[in-house]
Design a protein around this motif. Structure first.
Motif, PDB file in Angstrom:
ATOM      1  N   LEU A 154     -25.460   0.404  14.768  1.00  0.00           N
ATOM      2  CA  LEU A 154     -25.983   1.459  13.898  1.00  0.00           C
ATOM      3  C   LEU A 154     -26.827   0.848  12.794  1.00  0.00           C
ATOM      4  O   LEU A 154     -26.463  -0.186  12.226  1.00  0.00           O
ATOM      5  CB  LEU A 154     -24.831   2.275  13.296  1.00  0.00           C
ATOM      6  N   LYS A 155     -27.961   1.501  12.494  1.00  0.00           N
ATOM      7  CA  LYS A 155     -28.862   0.991  11.469  1.00  0.00           C
ATOM      8  C   LYS A 155     -29.288   2.125  10.541  1.00  0.00           C
ATOM      9  O   LYS A 155     -29.550   3.240  11.002  1.00  0.00           O
ATOM     10  CB  LYS A 155     -30.118   0.363  12.100  1.00  0.00           C
ATOM     11  N   GLN A 156     -29.379   1.821   9.255  1.00  0.00           N
ATOM     12  CA  GLN A 156     -29.904   2.809   8.315  1.00  0.00           C
ATOM     13  C   GLN A 156     -31.422   2.734   8.306  1.00  0.00           C
ATOM     14  O   GLN A 156     -32.003   1.643   8.288  1.00  0.00           O
ATOM     15  CB  GLN A 156     -29.363   2.584   6.912  1.00  0.00           C
ATOM     16  N   ASN A 157     -32.043   3.904   8.326  1.00  0.00           N
ATOM     17  CA  ASN A 157     -33.503   3.986   8.238  1.00  0.00           C
ATOM     18  C   ASN A 157     -33.877   4.349   6.805  1.00  0.00           C
ATOM     19  O   ASN A 157     -33.778   5.509   6.412  1.00  0.00           O
ATOM     20  CB  ASN A 157     -34.022   5.039   9.212  1.00  0.00           C
ATOM     21  N   PRO A 158     -34.318   3.388   6.016  1.00  0.00           N
ATOM     22  CA  PRO A 158     -34.650   3.671   4.617  1.00  0.00           C
ATOM     23  C   PRO A 158     -36.077   4.160   4.426  1.00  0.00           C
ATOM     24  O   PRO A 158     -36.516   4.391   3.302  1.00  0.00           O
ATOM     25  CB  PRO A 158     -34.455   2.303   3.950  1.00  0.00           C
ATOM     26  N   THR A 159     -36.813   4.329   5.513  1.00  0.00           N
ATOM     27  CA  THR A 159     -38.225   4.690   5.425  1.00  0.00           C
ATOM     28  C   THR A 159     -38.429   6.147   5.837  1.00  0.00           C
ATOM     29  O   THR A 159     -37.501   6.838   6.256  1.00  0.00           O
ATOM     30  CB  THR A 159     -39.070   3.791   6.353  1.00  0.00           C
ATOM     31  N   LYS A 160     -39.672   6.604   5.743  1.00  0.00           N
ATOM     32  CA  LYS A 160     -40.015   7.947   6.193  1.00  0.00           C
ATOM     33  C   LYS A 160     -40.538   7.941   7.631  1.00  0.00           C
ATOM     34  O   LYS A 160     -40.854   8.996   8.179  1.00  0.00           O
ATOM     35  CB  LYS A 160     -41.062   8.567   5.260  1.00  0.00           C
ATOM     36  N   SER A 161     -40.621   6.753   8.220  1.00  0.00           N
ATOM     37  CA  SER A 161     -41.025   6.669   9.622  1.00  0.00           C
ATOM     38  C   SER A 161     -39.831   7.011  10.509  1.00  0.00           C
ATOM     39  O   SER A 161     -38.690   7.050  10.048  1.00  0.00           O
ATOM     40  CB  SER A 161     -41.549   5.268   9.955  1.00  0.00           C
ATOM     41  N   ILE A 162     -40.075   7.243  11.778  1.00  0.00           N
ATOM     42  CA  ILE A 162     -39.000   7.599  12.701  1.00  0.00           C
ATOM     43  C   ILE A 162     -38.741   6.462  13.688  1.00  0.00           C
ATOM     44  O   ILE A 162     -37.606   6.042  13.881  1.00  0.00           O
ATOM     45  CB  ILE A 162     -39.343   8.892  13.454  1.00  0.00           C
ATOM     46  N   VAL A 163     -39.810   5.970  14.293  1.00  0.00           N
ATOM     47  CA  VAL A 163     -39.694   4.886  15.269  1.00  0.00           C
ATOM     48  C   VAL A 163     -40.212   3.581  14.690  1.00  0.00           C
ATOM     49  O   VAL A 163     -39.678   2.508  14.956  1.00  0.00           O
ATOM     50  CB  VAL A 163     -40.482   5.237  16.557  1.00  0.00           C
TER      51      VAL A 163
END
Length: 387
Positions: A154-163
């Motif tokens: 599992l990874k946190q996505n801290p950005t507004k991108s998706i992929v």
């Protein structure tokens, strides 16, 4: 109308769960179950707490998964989630991928339901991403509770991108597929007004946090962003997929893919009284349009009326054709609104307040007779006037 008969044929929930057996096996389920005078065991599907207990018991009973579902988070509907997983299996079989399959789950949620099901059912390696820190903590706890850290990351996505953020620091990772259950709505008002008054009341109660249900631009904008980012990583994810909750959004997304000549396929996820859609596209040499999805029964389709105009030459443009179409609509007293206009495709929303098009041949014949009679009468008047 119940849609269970249209479920994926391999979905174990085509046959409803045995509530009496669950009540005997799990005390927490017995506490929320009721027995009527005939001995039938029922539950209150409109109670979110009841749904939470039902889902956790089914996960234990059918998949040997011990999952904690937070009270302020979405309760995953297992038949729907399993339909999605089974569809991914079909896609993997179509491209002859049987082993060493790695998938990306975009927005894995507090339950990490897709990675958990994929790991225990198919032994797939899964990476789940999540932007909400609290949901990520709960998801990590659920993975650890089931000792699946060797299969699930599992990874946190801290950005507004998706992929995009997945490949920013890694130039070697390749996924066989990605999957996503995007937030459906643009705002709270749209959420409450989304269901047509003509449709029957939903059987299940409402669950989920605003973070899980609402996003800027709704699911249409979210899915369009995935499509745009997919163009940058054509070979890093072999098949992109997403769930779509609104049929009108599915039509828009298909038009987007057609405009870019991107190969795609769609499917239906039917369960209970709910229909969702799956959309998959690829930049690989896979003819997804030829995939034969297994179905026990087929649903009768009301196909839209499609008229394909000849390919325009220099003297006949799309604008010319539209001008002729406008003249016809105006003659029939039909109002119209342009929804989308891209390349040589034009989509209109038309509204007719009355039937002005039936028996057009007879109406033209009568009009011609009236005109001829009028012309004849004028000639006679002129003759008598001269005489």
């Amino acid at each position: 109308m119940a849609l269970n008969k249209f479920m994926h044929p391999n979905n174990i929930y085509k046959t409803p769960p045995d509530f009496a057996k669950l009540a005997k096996t799990y005390k927490e389920f017995s506490d929320i179950a009721k027995m009527d005078v005939t001995g039938k065991v029922t539950i209150d599907f409109k109670d979110p707490q009841v749904l939470r207990i039902l889902t956790t018991c089914l996960l234990k009973s059918d998949f040997n998964l011990d999952v904690l579902i937070p009270e302020d988070r979405l309760v995953p509907t297992l038949p729907l989630r399993l339909n999605y997983i089974l569809w991914i299996e079909d896609l993997m079989n179509f491209i002859n991928k049987k082993e060493s399959i790695t998938g990306l789950d975009i927005g894995t949620g507090a339950c990490a339901i897709y990675p958990l099901l994929a790991a225990v059912k198919n032994k797939w390696m899964m990476v789940g991403t999540e932007t909400d820190e609290e949901s990520l903590l709960k998801a990590t706890e659920n993975v650890q509770r089931n000792n699946l850290q060797n299969l699930i990351t599992l990874k946190q996505n801290p950005t507004k991108s998706i992929v995009d953020f997945m490949f920013a620091d890694d130039n070697s990772q390749v996924f066989e597929f990605c999957m996503c259950n995007p937030p459906f709505y643009t705002n709270v008002q749209e959420l409450w007004e989304s269901r047509s008054p003509a449709r029957p009341e939903p059987k299940n109660g409402f669950t989920g946090s605003p973070h899980e249900l609402i996003t800027e631009g709704g699911e249409l904008q979210f899915c369009r962003k995935i499509i745009e980012e997919s163009k940058l990583y054509k070979d890093r994810i072999l098949i992109y997929t997403t769930m779509v909750g609104h049929k009108h959004n599915l039509k828009e997304l298909v038009l987007d893919l057609k405009a870019e000549a991107i190969k795609y396929t769609i499917t239906e996820f039917c369960q209970g009284r709910v229909t969702r859609w799956g959309l998959a596209w690829t930049y690989q040499d896979y003819e997804l349009s030829k995939i034969d999805m297994p179905k026990d029964k087929s649903r009768k389709k009301n196909l839209p009326i499609t008229i394909t105009l000849p390919k325009p030459d220099e003297s006949k443009t799309t604008t010319n054709s539209f001008d002729k179409m406008k003249a016809i609509l105006q003659e029939l007293k039909i109002t119209y609104r342009v929804i989308t206009k891209r390349n040589n495709e034009l989509r209109l929303n038309i509204t007719a307040t009355s039937n002005t098009w039936s028996n057009q041949r007879r109406k033209r014949r009568l009009q011609k007779q009236i005109e001829e009679q009028s012309k004849k009468a004028k000639c006679e008047d002129l003759f008598y006037a001269i005489d």
